[in-house]
Design an enzyme around this catalytic site. Sequence first.
Site, short mmCIF file in Angstrom:
data_model
loop_
_atom_site.label_atom_id
_atom_site.label_comp_id
_atom_site.label_asym_id
_atom_site.label_seq_id
_atom_site.Cartn_x
_atom_site.Cartn_y
_atom_site.Cartn_z
N HIS A 30 67.26 20.96 105.99
CA HIS A 30 67.79 19.60 106.13
C HIS A 30 66.73 18.54 105.83
CE1 HIS A 30 71.76 20.32 108.04
NE2 HIS A 30 71.20 21.47 108.37
N CYS B 111 73.02 22.26 103.51
CA CYS B 111 73.54 23.20 104.53
C CYS B 111 75.03 23.46 104.27
CB CYS B 111 73.28 22.65 105.93
SG CYS B 111 73.37 23.91 107.21
N GLU C 189 67.26 15.38 105.26
CA GLU C 189 67.63 14.11 105.90
C GLU C 189 67.18 14.08 107.36
OE1 GLU C 189 69.51 16.66 105.67
OE2 GLU C 189 70.79 16.76 107.45
#
Lengths: 997, 273
Positions: free
Chosen positions: B223, B105, B225
């Site tokens: 994302h 990002c 994670e």
Amino acid sequence: MSAAAKLRFEIEDFSAPQKAEILPFYLVESEDADEEALRRAAAEIFADPLIEQLYDSAVDTDFYSDADYIAEVSFRPGVTDNAAHSAEEAFALLGVTARVASGRLYLLRGIKTREEAEALAADRFANPLIEKIDVFTGEEFTERRRFENIALPHVVLQGAPHVETVSLEIPDAALEALSKERCLALTLDEMHHIRDHYRSKNIKDSRTKSGLPHDPTDVEIEIIAQSWSEHCKHKIFAAKIDYCGEDGKTETIDSLYKTYIKGATRAIEKRRGIDWLISVFSDNAGVVRFDGKIDLAIKAETHNSPSALDPYGGALTGILGVNRDILGCGLGARPVANTDVFCFAPPDLPSAAGEENMPARLKEPKRIFEGVHKGVEDGGNKSGIPTVNGAMFFDRDYAGKPLVFCGTIGVLPHHLPDGRASAEKQARAGDRIFMAGGAIGADGIHGATFSSLALDENAPATAVQIGDPLTQKRLADFLLEARDKGLYSSVTDNGAGGLSSSVGEMAREAGGAEIELAHCPVKYPGLQPWELMVSESQERMTFAVPSENAAEFFALAKLHGVTATDIGAYNDSGFFSARHDGKLCAELDLDFLHDSLPQMQLSAVHRGDKPRAPWTADAELPDPRVETGADAAFLRNALLTLLAAPNIASKEKWVRRYDHEVQAATHIKPFTGKDDNSGPSDSGIIWLAPHGGGESAAAAIGCGLAPRLSLSDPYLMAQYAVDEAVRNVVAAGGDPDMCCLLDNFCWPDPVKSAAVPDGDEKLGQLVETCKGLYDICTAYGAPLVSGKDSMKNDYRGRDRAGRDITISILPTLLVTAMARADIRHTLRSDFRDVGDFIYLLGVPQAGLKSSEFAQHFKTESGLPPMDMQQNLALYRAYHMACSNNVMASGHDVSEGGLLVALAESMIGGGLGAEIALPETGIPVLDFLFGEAAGRFVVSVPPQHRAVFEDHFQGLTPLLLGRVTKEKTLRLTAAAPWGTGEMKLAEMEESWKNGLSL
Amino acid sequence: MEKRIIPLKNTAPKFLVLAGDGINCERETAAAFLHAGGAAEIVHINRLLGNPALLASFDGLALPGGFSFGDELGSGQLLGLKIRHALGDVFRDFVAAKKPVIGICNGFQVLVRLGLLPFPFEDRAAALAKNDHGQFMNKWAALDTVPDSICKWTAGLPAQFSLPVRHGEGRIVLKQGAEEEIYLKLRDAGQIPLRYAQDINGSYRRIAALCDPSGLVLGMMPHPEAFAFQATAADRAENPLAKGDGILLFENILRHITGAEQPQTEKETRHAG
């Protein structure tokens, strides 16, 4: 000051699918760099050459040639300019010292007149309170030679800093005038109390010894006013109230807060013997223990007056402010989730007929909505805190003041690495006083006292601020690292009242404090000592740092890019003292400052129904019994009308602009369901393992409010608010027996006076609300752990036609609930599988008064009653069923009633339902659209049906029908209603597009 | 062939996870490396500025998501500037040493502005611009894994999986006038490892991620994670404590560093989820 170089840069994004309509521009001046050096640096800083064109005096520009008008918007002097600050940092990285100001150009096309262009710019693109708007034609824009005539905004403050003495030995009328002129918000009684204090021999002797005048200094008067403001001191909630109820019975209540708020929590604690309340009513936030490793801190605040004047800045500083409450809770908690609840006037206000009745100078309701929303978006997203729960409530009586509730949940380890309990703090005599974060300016002066007054059209613009999320994020990162290193002994945020409140409060821990105001970092020179003391400039926190840690504390701040300044020391003198350039300018006895304020005496009365004040005309509502027949077509029409009503319609397009998943711990997000995940969630659930909690530990967060009920039954209003909040967390898997609550009261002025002739009735509504709150909290065993009140939510000024007008908000209680949950046993609102059985849990009740249905259709049905014991029994059974994973979905029945809840479960699941209304003795409209408390719609897989019914024995679950593959709602009711069909697609269409601006 | 065991503890590959100046996903990014069996240390950028040599002691680097410098003047713009001027050399050496880098990002935006993606140390070919709908958005997006990509982070991922996207400036723009030429070059070189299954922001040819010609430097807008566990999935999950698809990228790169093989059974269980 003569700058070596001054340049202006304008930036056009040429990659955008449509031709750019907004261009940012920057004014840059530097004393030591020449134009070439500035230009080189600017090329690196301002534009990405792949997508942006940078214009300056060296580049020919005609990007505005097809615009009818160009509106140039720039900040007024002293207003926080985040883009400019970042640009200044960037120039510094490149070795150039520069001052920067930012602005925006709007290219207006299809606009006929200058007046039209100016009105459009003031309405849509800028806030004249904080921004300057200049409108040009293309020709004028070319002729103004803007690349040559460059003037950055400068704050120029006249006069040298000095301390004034303020004599209180003046007639009463002059005392009152003094309070008003200085925006002190002190009553005559309070002024007398201060005067008497300064008359006492002890004080005179002590002041003589210190070399201070016998009369108070302006610094002292300002400290006292901030500390005693309604905002800081909650005088109304602490007042002694003579109350006369609807039944004519009278009683004297010694503090609503002590009796009903703290009183409820203490009673619950004692009766239930709960041991999970770690810190309540003593700190910036409530702290509870739902987990073996971490504690949760929770707090909600309002930022109503600032949001009325500058919706964006008001909401942004609101969210950043409550984040700091959490950062300053105990020895510092990490913010892990935000909540936000807005009460606005409907976006379709003003109607053509009511245009003139709107408050002068306040923006249109839809612009307030947009601004507040954007403020919360930037505040949460840029801080890296997910927004997990919220609500929007629309009613025309919020036209004079929007309510903006911002909440934050934080995580504290039970103990810090050095073994200290992290919920306890203690500043000690000898500790240095550090202020860290932003610098002080004239912005935010008198926020606490301003919010303690009604809003009028002359409200001071200095009360308006824009937040700086980057500075605060750096401050937060620094604070948490300093906490874990054990570098400070106490911390609190600088909110209302600025240093006067933060140092004044922390001085109580140590026994005294002395600060040097001239050491405070400032945004610009020339601020008066009293201004330094009470300014509410944002993003600041105050620390107590043992002197042996001061060097390390300072170095760590520097590493994080945080300004930290030693401004004095705590002591045990019993006084809060301040100097300016070494000269003593304030010395206030702490007992006098904090504990001497005489209790306010008020009277209150409740006479039952209190109709709205008719500040604007009401529309005539259709009567379902007359306008259309009692048939399936009417039910369809009613459902689609309700689904599209702003109070019910999907908020998805707004909510998805908030980051709700950063920190990677959001287990149940605001929207849920299959495919496009667009069904509404009843509560947000945060998984605690990523924050150091147990493997499957979680917290469910929900909210409830029912302001329309205030008009007829404020006692019931409180209970509906609590019940809805509790029901929301229970619906998703929260444990009703491990559930804490926050109370946030927003009230119209409840103190009777010439300006507020019905103040005693508004206070009566407050008394009733507190009683209702006490009764339901104790019945549910759910303790209140923190709260806040905002008591002057009226607009008293001119309307757009210049006539006097008063608009008071609906008396509003927001309840936030947080319950323990387990991610293995949570439940979502969307229907899951074809063939699942659909049940209504909770006893249906007759009653449509105050419902959303009653806002659109005429009805004479009364208020549905509330059975707290039955609700609690149901919630416990529901939680047990949740823990055993018996149900496939669960959704609370609230605004719009049962039929809306069914529609929402269908939309989330992308499935249909076949419903046959059972015979209950309750009128069909009440059954389908009533908003009685304590109910859920659940779906149950066929193989779990028997065990499901076992779980709810004695609680009479009502079978409604089954989930179907066919995407329709097929509804059968007794004659004359018959059977009707509604397509899922049309329900979805109404629901998703209902709230558009 | 005998499978090698991924080394644990002291010998696990160690990633530097950058923090500070408004970065805000450093904790979950570091946690993802740990859950995948690696090691990670969160390092404030100013600490690295004080000791640039520190970077070389790590096996990999992650630039997490966030709002560096408040996203003022363009997302990633100022952090990119800061890194280029203060840490440009050590970053260059790090990439030249064939150590893996991920930018997620805002971190992706920084890598692009730094000029590390898609063609390191050459003229800029790509940029990340404002979404075509003009708004920040948080939603889950289905992603198509490009099968013949050279990216070491995404090798062997399920053909389609979903991750959350949370950005306002995620629209990939290729250098004007040469879009198709650059696009084909990237595609043919296998430098486009992930695409959005549907257009969500106007990104050129639905590009969601780009890697460098070595396949070691990855930038992506979604994302990974944030989906290390099923507990944070968009919808309900049978076992919330089971791993999410996002963790697979982190496992991949750790395996690449240690030379371990991908366990064969895993692919199938992923599809079943």
